[in-house]
Each structure stands twice: as structure tokens, then as C-alpha cells.
Design a protein around this motif. Sequence first.
Motif, PDB file in Angstrom:
ATOM      1  N   TYR A   1     -19.433 -48.057  74.686  1.00  0.00           N
ATOM      2  CA  TYR A   1     -18.978 -49.595  74.380  1.00  0.00           C
ATOM      3  C   TYR A   1     -19.826 -50.392  73.653  1.00  0.00           C
ATOM      4  CZ  TYR A   1     -15.153 -46.948  77.027  1.00  0.00           C
ATOM      5  OH  TYR A   1     -13.579 -46.294  77.306  1.00  0.00           O
ATOM      6  N   PRO A   2     -19.158 -50.451  72.531  1.00  0.00           N
ATOM      7  CA  PRO A   2     -20.277 -51.584  71.907  1.00  0.00           C
ATOM      8  C   PRO A   2     -20.424 -52.661  72.427  1.00  0.00           C
ATOM      9  CG  PRO A   2     -18.502 -50.375  70.341  1.00  0.00           C
ATOM     10  CD  PRO A   2     -18.320 -50.232  71.657  1.00  0.00           C
ATOM     11  N   PRO A   3     -19.172 -54.015  73.493  1.00  0.00           N
ATOM     12  CA  PRO A   3     -19.273 -54.755  73.694  1.00  0.00           C
ATOM     13  C   PRO A   3     -20.286 -55.207  74.949  1.00  0.00           C
ATOM     14  CG  PRO A   3     -17.517 -54.357  73.377  1.00  0.00           C
ATOM     15  CD  PRO A   3     -17.548 -52.972  72.743  1.00  0.00           C
ATOM     16  N   MET A   4     -20.902 -53.618  75.502  1.00  0.00           N
ATOM     17  CA  MET A   4     -21.991 -53.668  76.049  1.00  0.00           C
ATOM     18  C   MET A   4     -23.322 -53.428  75.859  1.00  0.00           C
ATOM     19  SD  MET A   4     -20.422 -52.779  79.231  1.00  0.00           S
ATOM     20  CE  MET A   4     -21.816 -51.581  80.024  1.00  0.00           C
ATOM     21  N   LEU A   5     -23.741 -53.631  74.568  1.00  0.00           N
ATOM     22  CA  LEU A   5     -25.037 -52.977  73.829  1.00  0.00           C
ATOM     23  C   LEU A   5     -25.544 -54.382  73.206  1.00  0.00           C
ATOM     24  CD1 LEU A   5     -24.094 -49.746  72.307  1.00  0.00           C
ATOM     25  CD2 LEU A   5     -25.371 -50.260  74.928  1.00  0.00           C
ATOM     26  N   PRO A   6     -26.303 -54.630  72.936  1.00  0.00           N
ATOM     27  CA  PRO A   6     -26.783 -56.119  72.009  1.00  0.00           C
ATOM     28  C   PRO A   6     -26.288 -55.449  70.359  1.00  0.00           C
ATOM     29  CG  PRO A   6     -28.935 -54.463  72.846  1.00  0.00           C
ATOM     30  CD  PRO A   6     -27.493 -54.269  73.562  1.00  0.00           C
ATOM     31  N   LYS A   7     -26.181 -55.918  70.009  1.00  0.00           N
ATOM     32  CA  LYS A   7     -25.695 -55.680  68.484  1.00  0.00           C
ATOM     33  C   LYS A   7     -26.888 -55.643  67.209  1.00  0.00           C
ATOM     34  CE  LYS A   7     -21.940 -59.146  68.173  1.00  0.00           C
ATOM     35  NZ  LYS A   7     -21.079 -60.242  67.227  1.00  0.00           N
ATOM     36  N   GLU A   8     -28.033 -55.602  67.872  1.00  0.00           N
ATOM     37  CA  GLU A   8     -29.450 -55.554  67.098  1.00  0.00           C
ATOM     38  C   GLU A   8     -29.226 -53.684  67.311  1.00  0.00           C
ATOM     39  OE1 GLU A   8     -31.195 -57.420  70.781  1.00  0.00           O
ATOM     40  OE2 GLU A   8     -29.636 -57.617  68.997  1.00  0.00           O
ATOM     41  N   MET A   9     -28.833 -53.170  67.934  1.00  0.00           N
ATOM     42  CA  MET A   9     -29.273 -51.802  68.528  1.00  0.00           C
ATOM     43  C   MET A   9     -28.547 -51.170  67.779  1.00  0.00           C
ATOM     44  SD  MET A   9     -28.427 -50.303  72.053  1.00  0.00           S
ATOM     45  CE  MET A   9     -28.668 -48.872  71.707  1.00  0.00           C
ATOM     46  N   LEU A  10     -27.467 -51.622  67.115  1.00  0.00           N
ATOM     47  CA  LEU A  10     -25.742 -51.067  66.190  1.00  0.00           C
ATOM     48  C   LEU A  10     -26.156 -51.185  64.871  1.00  0.00           C
ATOM     49  CD1 LEU A  10     -22.497 -53.195  67.836  1.00  0.00           C
ATOM     50  CD2 LEU A  10     -24.072 -50.857  68.598  1.00  0.00           C
ATOM     51  N   SER A  11     -25.855 -49.691  64.070  1.00  0.00           N
ATOM     52  CA  SER A  11     -26.411 -49.093  62.822  1.00  0.00           C
ATOM     53  C   SER A  11     -25.823 -49.553  62.350  1.00  0.00           C
ATOM     54  CB  SER A  11     -26.383 -47.448  62.551  1.00  0.00           C
ATOM     55  OG  SER A  11     -26.403 -47.397  61.431  1.00  0.00           O
ATOM     56  N   GLU A  12     -26.439 -50.404  60.846  1.00  0.00           N
ATOM     57  CA  GLU A  12     -25.975 -51.265  59.879  1.00  0.00           C
ATOM     58  C   GLU A  12     -24.926 -50.769  59.392  1.00  0.00           C
ATOM     59  OE1 GLU A  12     -28.548 -53.814  58.280  1.00  0.00           O
ATOM     60  OE2 GLU A  12     -28.955 -55.389  60.052  1.00  0.00           O
ATOM     61  N   GLU A  13     -25.726 -49.328  59.201  1.00  0.00           N
ATOM     62  CA  GLU A  13     -25.147 -48.712  57.748  1.00  0.00           C
ATOM     63  C   GLU A  13     -23.904 -47.305  59.041  1.00  0.00           C
ATOM     64  OE1 GLU A  13     -27.731 -46.751  55.004  1.00  0.00           O
ATOM     65  OE2 GLU A  13     -28.516 -48.678  54.293  1.00  0.00           O
ATOM     66  N   VAL A  14     -22.967 -46.860  58.706  1.00  0.00           N
ATOM     67  CA  VAL A  14     -21.944 -46.159  59.579  1.00  0.00           C
ATOM     68  C   VAL A  14     -21.635 -44.575  58.877  1.00  0.00           C
ATOM     69  CG1 VAL A  14     -19.901 -46.207  60.612  1.00  0.00           C
ATOM     70  CG2 VAL A  14     -21.273 -47.771  60.892  1.00  0.00           C
ATOM     71  N   LYS A  15     -22.255 -44.021  58.714  1.00  0.00           N
ATOM     72  CA  LYS A  15     -21.199 -43.015  57.973  1.00  0.00           C
ATOM     73  C   LYS A  15     -19.967 -43.266  57.600  1.00  0.00           C
ATOM     74  CE  LYS A  15     -20.653 -37.937  58.066  1.00  0.00           C
ATOM     75  NZ  LYS A  15     -20.914 -36.218  59.576  1.00  0.00           N
ATOM     76  N   THR A  16     -19.099 -43.058  58.834  1.00  0.00           N
ATOM     77  CA  THR A  16     -17.592 -42.860  58.351  1.00  0.00           C
ATOM     78  C   THR A  16     -16.584 -44.760  58.957  1.00  0.00           C
ATOM     79  OG1 THR A  16     -17.733 -40.514  59.169  1.00  0.00           O
ATOM     80  CG2 THR A  16     -15.196 -41.503  59.093  1.00  0.00           C
ATOM     81  N   GLY A  17     -15.729 -44.897  58.168  1.00  0.00           N
ATOM     82  CA  GLY A  17     -15.198 -46.215  59.160  1.00  0.00           C
ATOM     83  C   GLY A  17     -16.678 -47.040  58.969  1.00  0.00           C
ATOM     84  N   GLU A  18     -15.582 -47.758  60.277  1.00  0.00           N
ATOM     85  CA  GLU A  18     -16.793 -48.810  60.226  1.00  0.00           C
ATOM     86  C   GLU A  18     -17.069 -49.622  61.796  1.00  0.00           C
ATOM     87  OE1 GLU A  18     -14.209 -53.337  59.651  1.00  0.00           O
ATOM     88  OE2 GLU A  18     -14.528 -51.845  57.912  1.00  0.00           O
ATOM     89  N   ILE A  19     -18.012 -50.157  61.779  1.00  0.00           N
ATOM     90  CA  ILE A  19     -17.674 -50.990  63.603  1.00  0.00           C
ATOM     91  C   ILE A  19     -18.005 -52.311  64.194  1.00  0.00           C
ATOM     92  CG2 ILE A  19     -19.334 -51.186  65.029  1.00  0.00           C
ATOM     93  CD1 ILE A  19     -21.499 -48.925  64.946  1.00  0.00           C
ATOM     94  N   GLN A  20     -16.522 -52.233  64.564  1.00  0.00           N
ATOM     95  CA  GLN A  20     -16.612 -53.133  65.427  1.00  0.00           C
ATOM     96  C   GLN A  20     -16.609 -53.658  66.964  1.00  0.00           C
ATOM     97  OE1 GLN A  20     -12.160 -54.494  64.242  1.00  0.00           O
ATOM     98  NE2 GLN A  20     -12.147 -53.579  62.451  1.00  0.00           N
ATOM     99  N   SER A  21     -17.710 -55.043  66.549  1.00  0.00           N
ATOM    100  CA  SER A  21     -18.993 -54.486  68.242  1.00  0.00           C
ATOM    101  C   SER A  21     -18.212 -54.946  69.307  1.00  0.00           C
ATOM    102  CB  SER A  21     -19.941 -55.067  67.554  1.00  0.00           C
ATOM    103  OG  SER A  21     -19.897 -56.652  67.428  1.00  0.00           O
TER     104      SER A  21
END
Length: 727
Positions: free
Chosen positions: A586-606
Motif C-alpha cells: 500500500y503506497p501510504p505505508m512507503l516513503p514517496k521517494e521510493m515510488l516510481s515517477e514513471e508508470v507503465k499503466t495508469g498512474e499512482i495516487q500515493s
Amino acid sequence: MHTVSPWSTTVQLDIENSALLLERKILDYSYQFYNTGDSFWIVVITPQNRKIAFRAAFGMNSCFEVVNLFDDGDTIVIALNSKLGSYEVRVDFPNTTKPLLHYTTTFTANVSLMIPFWPRDIIPLTEDGSVENTTGKIHMEQFGSRSGLIFASITKPATGSFFYFQNLTSLSEYCEATETESKNAVGGTWPEIGFQLPITDKLPLPSGKSFIISDAYVVLEAETIEETPAICEHFLNNLVNIYKAIPQSKIEYHDWPDIAQKSLTDLYHSKGAWTQTNGIPYLNAYLCDYETPSESMVQLAVLTPYKEYENWKGEKHPIYSDIISGLPAFYDPKINCINRWLPALADKLDQSEEQKKEMVMDSWYLHHPLMNLARLALDGEKTAKKLLLDSVEYVIKVAHHFKYVWPVFYNMETLETIKKETAPGAGGERDVAGAYAHLMLLVFKLTKEKRYLNEAKKAAKTLTALGINILYQANNTAFAAGALLELYKITQKKLYLDISYTCLTGLFKNIQLYDCKYGYGKNYTNFFSVFPLNDAPYTAAYEELEVYAALSEYFIQAKDVDILPSLRTLIPEFIKYAINRIAYYYPPMLPKEMLSEEVKTGEIQSDLWIPLEDLYNGWQQSGQVGQEVYGAGMAFGIVSRQYIKIDEDFLLFIDYPLTTPHKRGKSVAIHLDGDKDMSYNLKIIKLKGNKIQMKVFHENEILKPFMKNAKMHEYNISGFGLIKVQW
């Protein structure tokens, strides 16, 4: 004869011409210690007087001086100096009832060093000859970020087998300091095999600081192993021997009922999770992916665990009726079966991938949604039952056409093979026969028609030819293991139990039995994670959930079966850590800097409690594939399996595969039939109302909580015995 490098050519002579520094005997094995100049060796002599050497330290461009040798009977410590720095080799024998060797090597450099090469640390020796004349069979070795292990038999000279495990958790500080990775660290080409310290090509190893550069465990066996059932049994047994010796990762509790509620709210209300066709809502596969047509697998991957959660919670939510209302539209009259893609949108497929074409089926995708329809049908869902029974004849026709050996892709109308193999010589989707058997057994339970049982038997038998390479996709292999266990229980034919063990071996060789504490990997615990495919570079949310659910069910179904004792250790331990780990998708459990800025499909809402598909070790960012809507049933599946409702005021949580708890009056009894040496967590959680005034018994002995406050009492419990909670 094998070709060898200069770092192995003279090993045999070097050892023979060096003085024996120390010898220790454990059981029928002797352990000898030699300094050969640029290497420090531990030579193991087997009961048959065969030898295998382990390079505990390598001096690089320098020779060793032994400055101290200490032996107190439990631990041997050798201090070594070289022109480049100082080394310490610590050796112990964690289990004196088994030939288990453990050595840890630390290195402190005198100057900052780039390390462009490191030799492998295992060399088989001969009585009279050279290492290039030895032969052996490597049964398993590390791939990518999986466990740092190698399991092999030495066949010439007939030395026996060994199971080598490098505890890669210990290497984290080295990898962090040098920006290296522990991927593919254990392997090699015969006869130069074992661990290779990751070479530095970015940052040097700093001077003046001690780093662990090897933390190895070795189980030795006199037997040379050849047949698949024996390979599997020895692998699982040895893995447990190692597991009990290595330090295990810390357990962290997550409030899964709260996560489930957050996930349900975000899933239902997020516009990025849904699309509409002909006025009916459908879940997207990935958040904000509106271009890809709706998939039947996606709808059912969420609906089935949600139904389990709804049954547990005793409350209904409109998400169920929204999803169920769209399922009939997936039925395709051209083939008399539900399709992967919504037939009304087939012309919207962009053909960007092999499977994104009308009537192209990825073999496992045919069976997966039907399994979930069967589970819903067994729970009384009439829409699911009709779709399942209207589709099952087509599924059987496909199985017969391919003779229970499925390709990767085929045309659903013509059954023409589009892609036969995953790679040249690797075969198709190998474990689909097990998934098909699982589906047939579910339909057999639903209809009581024996022809479905017979189909399951026929498909299962084809798996014998695959050996330990049975795994194509982890969740399907886990379902296959359960189906084979069930066939064994029905028929009492050991063949099915043996193949079941082969499936589980495929799973447990595909795990990461260490914690990556460097790079982005240090932001979450990844101990005991399982990879979705043999060559996958990341772990995946949905596949992990399904492996967790399938192994939970396997353990429950095995309560009356005399399964391998090693499985009574490994399966509950996997469950324990899965519950701990997978909250980090779950993205809220992770620091935002470890989330990819480029996404293959759709988008990430952290900020959304919808899981990422992909978590990477080390230096790669996660979420590169996308935010996986079809993995959103994760929390629903965990809550319904790990929490028992005492009443409206209290929950009971246990991180162990739960058989049906027995409630009677003001008590609940839970039978644990795992490993008594392993410990698990039991928590009494206050929701509202009165104080926690409950007693917990293990085999009639009252337990004291190791932690308690007004909201929670926590207990450590053994993996075996009767647990009773009274209030």
C-alpha cells in the motif's frame, strides 16, 4: 573435464602443501582449517573420506598472516592480516545433531578499495587428481533476488550432497556502502560454485569500517540425490535446518481490519478504479487505466476475497452488487465460455501486447476467473454458478485439445497455438495443469459429478514430467499443490502427494529468505517474500495474496495428513511473515521517494489504499508497473483468515493458518499442528466496551501476555498444541 579459472586450478595442491591449523570433528564429519596464502579454507571430510572446500576468506592481491586462532569449543575465531586490511573468520556449528557448518567473515580495509573481482567460495576436491575432473549436479541455485542458496550433489568423486545458504541480510551494509546488490550472488559453473561477493563499480568499500562479506551456512549429506521426490524432500528439510539457524526478521503487527475499511472506501469511491460500459460499472485492472477493456479476472480477483470479508463482517456493501451485475456480460456465445476481455469492447484492444488481441487467450487466464466463480458458487452465488457451468465444457474441450499441456497463448475459437513456449525449450505454462485440476475439483464439489474428478486426475498426472521446474506462476502452483493434496486424500495414491511436494518446492525455491536492508529495500521488510514467476524481478501484490490464501488452505486441509514435517514449519512461517509484509504494497505505508515517477499503466495516487503491483529490492523504485486494482482484495482476504470475532467488543488475532476455531459458550479453542519450536503471535484486541478480562491457555497451562494495555493483550504461543481463550 571442466575448464577452470586460475583461482581454482591450484586449490587442491595449495591445500595439500599447507599446514593444518586446526581440526574439529562433528558427528562423522571432520572440519580442517588451512591458510594457503591468498585464501583461507575450511575443508570438510565426509564419512566416506571425500572432501569439499569452502573459501572463508580471500586476500585479493595479498597473502594472509594468521595473527590469532581462538577455539573455546563452541566458536572458532581466526584473525587474519593482509597488506590490504584485516579479516576475522568466525566458525560455529549451530546444530550438533546435524552436520551444519556456519562461518561469518568480516573485513576492514586499510584504504578505500574498489573490488572488481571475487572468486566463488566452494570447490569440490578429489583424492588424487584435480578439481576440473570432478562432476556434479546443481539442483537449485539463486536467481535474481531470491534466497542466496545452492543445492547440489557431487557425483565424481561420489561425495554426497550439500545445501549452501548465504544469509544475504548480513551483506546489506556492504551493499549500502558500495551501491551494489546481492542479486545472483550464489551460483556459478561447476566446479567453481557458491557465493561471489558483489563487485564494486560505482563506489569503493570505505576504509576503517568492518563489513560482513560472507555469512554462510552449509548442510552436508552423505547421499547423492537424483530423483525428483528425493530432491524435493531433501531441499525442504535442509531449508528448515537452515531456517532454524539463521536470525529471523522482526515481526510487525498491522491493523488489518482498519486497512480493509480504508481499502474498501478508496476502492469504491475512487473514480480511477472504475469504468463504465453500457451503464454497468467495471473495475479497471490498474488505477486510471481507462484504455484497456475490462477483464473478467480483475472483477473476480476482488469480488471473491471481498465476499469472504463480507461473510466475516456480517455487513453488506454495494460494491458486491456492482461487480456481480457486470459478470454475465463476459460470457461469449461464440465460444460458450466467459472471455478474458469484455466481448462488447473487443474492438478496443490496442494489440500492444500479444494477449491484447481479440480471441487470444493466455492459458492461465482461462482458468483463474472460473476458479473464483466456483468459490462464489460454492458460497451460494447463483450468477456465478450459472456462468461457471455454462463455461466448463469449453474449458474441458481446450484441455483435451492440448492433452493437458497448455501453450502460452492460443486462439479461443480455432484453438490454434499462437505462442507455444515461454522460452526455447522451456515449455508452455507448466503449472496450468495443476490449476485446471484445482478448478475441476471445485466443480466436482459443486456438482458431485465424478467426471470432473477424473479430469483432475488426468491433468495432475501430466505434472510428473516437469520435475522441480514445475512453477510457471506462483499462485497457480500454490493452487496446484492444494489440488494434489486433495487428490491424495481422495485416492490415497502417493503419486499425488509427491507432486504436491514438487509444487511446494517450486514455491519455496522462489522465495527471498532474507531482508534487503539497503537502497529502497530498507524501507520495508521483505523477508520470506515470494516472486510471481521464476524470472520476475519484483514481488507482486495479487500473486502474494493468492499464495498466502492457497497455503493457508493447504495447511488446513493437511491437518489429518502425515505431510513432511518441514512443511509444518515452512507454511506457518510463510503465513506469519506474509501477514507482516504485504501491508507494504500500500503506497501510504512507503516513503514517496521510493515510488516510481514513471508508470507503465495508469498512474499512482500515493494516498490511496490500493496496492502497488510491484515491490523491488535494493536500488529500484517500486510501482513501475502501476497501482493494482485487482490486488485490492488483499486486506479482505487477510481479515477473514486471521481474525476471530469474539463478540461486538473484541477481536482475536493470530498470525498462523487457522483451522476452524471451535466456539463454545464463552471460550474459543484453536488447534495448532505446526512446529513446537516456532513461535506465533496471538492478540486480544478491544474494539469497544469492557476491559480485556480474558485468559489464554496453552495445553491447559495459563499464559501471561508479554505486552498489555487497555486496547490490546499480546501473547507468544508455540506452533503446536491447543490454545484456548476464555472470557
